[in-house]
Design a protein around this motif. Structure first.
Motif, short mmCIF file in Angstrom:
data_model
loop_
_atom_site.label_atom_id
_atom_site.label_comp_id
_atom_site.label_asym_id
_atom_site.label_seq_id
_atom_site.Cartn_x
_atom_site.Cartn_y
_atom_site.Cartn_z
N GLU A 154 0.83 -1.22 0.00
CA GLU A 154 0.00 0.00 0.00
C GLU A 154 0.86 1.27 0.00
O GLU A 154 0.34 2.37 0.06
CB GLU A 154 -0.93 0.03 1.22
N GLY A 155 2.18 1.11 0.03
CA GLY A 155 3.06 2.27 -0.13
C GLY A 155 3.71 2.77 1.15
O GLY A 155 4.37 3.82 1.13
N LEU A 156 3.54 2.04 2.26
CA LEU A 156 4.29 2.44 3.47
C LEU A 156 5.74 2.03 3.26
O LEU A 156 6.02 0.86 2.97
CB LEU A 156 3.72 1.72 4.71
N ASN A 157 6.67 2.97 3.36
CA ASN A 157 8.07 2.55 3.11
C ASN A 157 9.07 2.97 4.19
O ASN A 157 10.27 2.75 4.03
CB ASN A 157 8.57 2.96 1.72
N ARG A 158 8.60 3.56 5.29
CA ARG A 158 9.49 3.77 6.45
C ARG A 158 8.65 3.79 7.72
O ARG A 158 7.57 4.39 7.72
CB ARG A 158 10.28 5.06 6.33
N VAL A 159 9.18 3.15 8.78
CA VAL A 159 8.47 3.13 10.06
C VAL A 159 9.40 3.70 11.14
O VAL A 159 10.56 3.31 11.23
CB VAL A 159 8.04 1.69 10.42
N HIS A 160 8.88 4.62 11.93
CA HIS A 160 9.60 5.17 13.08
C HIS A 160 9.16 4.38 14.33
O HIS A 160 7.99 4.44 14.70
CB HIS A 160 9.25 6.64 13.29
N MET A 161 10.09 3.67 14.93
CA MET A 161 9.74 2.80 16.05
C MET A 161 10.52 3.18 17.31
O MET A 161 11.74 3.36 17.24
CB MET A 161 10.08 1.35 15.67
N GLY A 162 9.84 3.28 18.43
CA GLY A 162 10.51 3.57 19.69
C GLY A 162 11.14 2.32 20.26
O GLY A 162 10.48 1.55 20.95
N LEU A 163 12.43 2.10 19.94
CA LEU A 163 13.14 1.00 20.61
C LEU A 163 13.31 1.39 22.08
O LEU A 163 13.10 0.60 22.97
CB LEU A 163 14.50 0.76 19.94
N GLU A 164 13.70 2.61 22.32
CA GLU A 164 13.95 3.20 23.64
C GLU A 164 15.14 2.50 24.33
O GLU A 164 16.12 3.12 24.67
CB GLU A 164 12.73 3.16 24.58
#
Ligand code: SF4
Length: 304
Positions: free
Chosen positions: A126-136
């Motif tokens: 669907e075109g999502l190509n980057r995810v910002h994830m809180g590894l923390e």
């Protein structure tokens, strides 16, 4: 009156040029002890926006900004609105703006875990190509203490699913999250997860807590600080955490960056090309006279 699009409350600094689309409001999880950002900034409840409202916002935004290169879906974890809603919004966005280069969002590791490998592949389609994830943190002890609701193993699994679907991963790491008691475990665990996953980006922040002065609600961790159940890291200790982290990270194409004003030290570069220079810069700072460093710490400011 003209239709005014809703805006996500916060966005990653790297999305400053992105078209900002609000899919959900607030954070459904809202339990991390160190956080409290959405209540502090005026969004204490979580809700999912109706798809027709999201599409109307996309139509308005694309008329106002016909040539954006990137777009960002907020708030904290928009996939909790459901993969169907997210996909429909993404399809509408790409139809309205076929020249887009990138679509990103924040996502919790546990939400990606529930989305599953196949769901993530569908999101890539669907075109999502980057995810910002809180590894923390990559330490299970630190993650559990802060009620993050994810394990290092879970983060590793979902990062592999993202990567094999062609979606980039951007991790956020919080220096100081282990306090002065668990700082070494915090950093060693974090380095282990980064080395095991080689994310595309690692973005460094320092623990920063909201106070009642911000919007009447403070970060839950303040109570534990007052009760002596969490001992904050010192400014110098935070820089030593950064030194140990860079020391432990292995060569990979990962780009590490300190892209937040609350960092005491700002280094950046690829781990396979610039790790030594970053380490030298950190050590040169640590070798400065204590008075100079203290002045720098005071000027940068702190909220813990
Ligand atoms: S850190 Fe993220 S998941 Fe945790 S409460 Fe804050 S916004 Fe929600």
């Amino acid at each position: 009156m003209a239709h005014l699009p809703e805006k996500p409350i916060i966005r990653p600094p790297s999305e400053w040029r992105s078209l900002l689309v609000r899919i959900t409001r607030g954070c459904r999880w809202n339990r991390c002890r160190f956080c409290g950002i959405y209540p502090a900034l005026g969004e204490p409840e979580f809700s999912v926006r109706p798809i027709d409202d999201i599409k109307a916002d996309i139509d308005t935004l694309s008329a106002m900004h016909p040539c954006p290169e990137t777009a960002f879906f907020g708030d904290a974890d928009p996939l909790t609105g459901g993969i169907d809603l997210f996909s429909e919004a993404a399809r509408h966005l790409w139809q309205a703006l076929p020249g887009l280069r990138r679509l990103t969002c924040y996502a919790r590791a546990s939400t990606l875990w529930k989305t599953g490998r196949e769901g993530i592949a569908r999101l890539a389609h669907e075109g999502l190509n980057r995810v910002h994830m809180g590894l923390e943190s990559g330490s299970a002890t630190v993650l559990n203490f802060h009620r993050k609701g994810q394990s290092p193993e879970m983060v590793q699994a979902v990062t592999e699913w993202l990567s094999s679907s062609g979606i980039e991963t951007s991790f956020y790491v919080l220096l100081g999250l282990g306090g002065s008691d668990n700082w070494e475990e915090h950093i060693r665990g974090t380095a282990a997860v980064i080395n095991a996953t080689a994310p595309d980006f690692v973005r460094i922040r320092r623990l920063w807590l909201y106070t009642q002065k911000d919007a009447g609600q403070e970060s839950p961790l303040w109570k534990m600080v007052r009760e002596g159940k969490f001992h904050p890291q010192s400014p110098e200790g935070t820089v030593r955490e950064m030194e140990l982290l860079v020391e432990l990270l292995e060569s990979s194409p990962t780009f590490l960056i300190c892209d937040h004003a609350n960092n005491f030290i700002n280094v950046s570069g690829r781990l396979d090309e610039n790790r030594k220079e970053m380490l030298t810069e950190i050590r040169e700072f640590l070798a400065l006279p204590q008075q100079v460093k203290n002045e720098h710490y005071r000027a940068t400011g702190s909220r813990i």
